[in-house]
Design a protein around this motif. Sequence first.
Motif, short mmCIF file in Angstrom:
data_model
loop_
_atom_site.label_atom_id
_atom_site.label_comp_id
_atom_site.label_asym_id
_atom_site.label_seq_id
_atom_site.Cartn_x
_atom_site.Cartn_y
_atom_site.Cartn_z
N LYS A 70 24.47 21.62 50.43
CA LYS A 70 23.62 21.36 49.27
C LYS A 70 23.94 22.32 48.13
N ILE A 71 23.47 21.96 46.95
CA ILE A 71 23.59 22.83 45.78
C ILE A 71 22.17 23.17 45.33
N ILE A 72 21.91 24.44 45.10
CA ILE A 72 20.59 24.85 44.62
C ILE A 72 20.51 24.56 43.13
N VAL A 73 19.48 23.82 42.73
CA VAL A 73 19.33 23.41 41.34
C VAL A 73 18.04 23.98 40.77
N ASN A 74 18.15 24.67 39.67
CA ASN A 74 16.96 25.18 38.98
C ASN A 74 16.53 24.17 37.92
N ILE A 75 15.26 23.78 37.99
CA ILE A 75 14.75 22.78 37.05
C ILE A 75 13.62 23.39 36.21
N PRO A 76 13.80 23.43 34.88
CA PRO A 76 12.73 23.95 34.01
C PRO A 76 11.46 23.10 34.15
N LYS A 77 10.31 23.74 34.09
CA LYS A 77 9.03 23.03 34.26
C LYS A 77 8.84 21.92 33.24
N ILE A 78 9.39 22.13 32.04
CA ILE A 78 9.24 21.14 30.97
C ILE A 78 9.84 19.79 31.38
N LYS A 79 10.96 19.82 32.15
CA LYS A 79 11.67 18.60 32.51
C LYS A 79 11.38 18.12 33.93
N SER A 80 10.41 18.75 34.59
CA SER A 80 10.17 18.45 36.00
C SER A 80 9.77 16.99 36.23
N GLU A 81 9.13 16.34 35.26
CA GLU A 81 8.72 14.94 35.40
C GLU A 81 9.92 14.00 35.43
N LYS A 82 10.97 14.42 34.76
CA LYS A 82 12.18 13.60 34.68
C LYS A 82 12.95 13.61 35.99
N TYR A 83 12.88 14.73 36.70
CA TYR A 83 13.64 14.91 37.93
C TYR A 83 12.72 14.73 39.14
N LYS A 84 12.89 13.61 39.83
CA LYS A 84 11.99 13.28 40.94
C LYS A 84 12.73 13.29 42.27
N ASN A 85 11.92 13.47 43.32
CA ASN A 85 12.46 13.45 44.67
C ASN A 85 13.13 12.11 44.98
N ASN A 86 14.29 12.16 45.65
CA ASN A 86 15.05 10.96 46.02
C ASN A 86 15.61 10.21 44.81
#
Length: 651
Positions: free
Chosen positions: A114-130
């Motif tokens: 796997k690759i560890i990915v840091n996601i800013p809180k501002i964009k967290s809605e855009k990036y969803k599980n699966n």
Amino acid sequence: MKLKNKNNKINFKKNRNNYNYSNGIINITNQGYAFVKIKKNNKTIFIPKNKINRSLEGDTVKVKFKKNINKIKIKGEIIKILKRKTKKFVGILKKNYKDYCFNPKNNNFIVCNKIIVNIPKIKSEKYKNNYKVLVEITSWPKNLKNPLGKILKVFGKVGEYKTELYSLLEEYNISYKFSKNIEKEAKKIFSKGILNSKLELRKDMRNINTFTIDPSNAKDFDDAISIREINNKIWEIGIHISDVTYFIKENSELDKEAYLRNTSIYLIEKVIPMLPNILSNELCSLKPKKDKLSFSVIFNINEKGELLKSWIGKTIIRSDKKFTYDEVQKIINEKKGFFYKEINTLFLLSKKLINKRLNNGSIFLDRIEAKFKLDKNNNPKSIVLEKNNEAHSIIEEFMLLTNKKVSEFVSNKITKKPYIYRIHDKPDYEKIFVLKKIIKPLGYFLDLNNIKDSINHLLKKIKGKPEQNMIENLILRSMNKAKYSTKNIGHYGLSFIYYTHFTSPIRRYSDIIAHRLLNNYLLNKKVKSVDFYEKQSQYCSYKERVAIDIERDFLKYIQIKFLKNFLGKEFDGVITGFTEWGVYIDIIQFQTEGMIKLRDIKEDSYTLDPNGHSIIGKNKKNYYLLGDKVKVKLINIDLEKKRIILNWIKK
């Protein structure tokens, strides 16, 4: 103190001299260990899991290994990554507690998983599980097991049509859009049309009955057929191929883009074209009721299917009708309809051509294809298993004849000049021998002294049998892949001494090369070196394989999604393969392969036989072979890994 340092240097130098250092490309297996092939001495270095040193599949690496090259298995370790094959990966975003990680689709991403990915809180809605995303590795600190990365693109939820389509294209680095400059150039060519094209220098065939025959969903028409009776039992048949090279000038930006793409990719309900639609579907397409420019081969043929003479040159045509294969088949069956006399004549002549080809040793592989229909949401709603009919045979035989005659003309009339051939080498004898061993327990025989006739006989015997698809696949795997080259060795499968691809320049760049070379020879123009065309041929072969992989991968997704509707149902299947941990089964009704884990076969404890062609029960000594018929139950579908999980019921 100085003496000690000196001794250390000597020992280090001595130790260093015990090793070789070479560069190569790493190939990582699904099990996690790897191999690096060294070009200098053609040696393959084995790399254990713990010595891969953060390298990834396809990376150019520096490998260290002991000098004792007499050993059969040379063990080494990666000491430096010289160049990453890629830093970008398509895969699935997974949420672990508060953090996100990214699982690459690449099965050989074993080192870190796997690759560890840091996601800013501002964009967290855009990036969803699966969700499927494109991630780029930004760094890989030595103290971390996993690399760090950032998200470049979001494709959408796993399993959705657009998600799977566009993530697959991204994975293979296929552009599905043309740049503004390319579109602008295409519009400029379209606006000029065929004006100022020196029509007086072309053979005018607009007054002869001409038509196209294509699939019902076709939009680009590469080829048309004209036919007229010259005298009693002699016909003039014209095979007219779109004159794409008249519009696409060599070394233009449009030409360079076409070469990079190299082939159109045909996916279910989606085409990624080699040329912009305004050209592929409009200007170059041989649509009915419009004057079109073509490069034609005109044959005079008698009732026995014998070629009396032929002519090759530039023409202008006007197709009278656009037929589908189904429409032509209906005309053949009912013996009536528009252009019945012409279609029936072509059908009878195509039968003569098929018989001649088979008598000459051509292998006749008449495969069944799975065709899916999608609903308005692009979900598969039905499947049809189709095979070619007489209407397909008309087109196939006359295209084969055209490709054959064009390459014969260049080879025999234009001597010692480069050309692009479609070549097919003899099969691997060892693979044919393995094929013989596999089919023997199923009651089939293969004569190794007469392979072609024996394979054709085998193909006839398995027709309609449950094991047909499995054996056809084994036959294909035993054959070498056809490819493009300037070095002609003939086409083994077709039994042609000369063969090229000339008949589909709208969708294949190889045909554009064939058109340009032939035209230059007809006009006595100079051409480039053999090396230039050989490099182009190799690239065409490579891009063809990429397109096939993409089409198969997308078809697998559609098949698996369709099978979700049948969870819990029982099916008849045929065993198609074994591994140390599982059995692969072809579900006959859908011609789709699923898998059963050996540990899930409850009737006994099975292990793989050393020959790899059977499994044997530890207690009851029952055994199963490739081609055995079994009853299975569909218990699960894994859309992420594109796997069909089956349960064993009985033989």
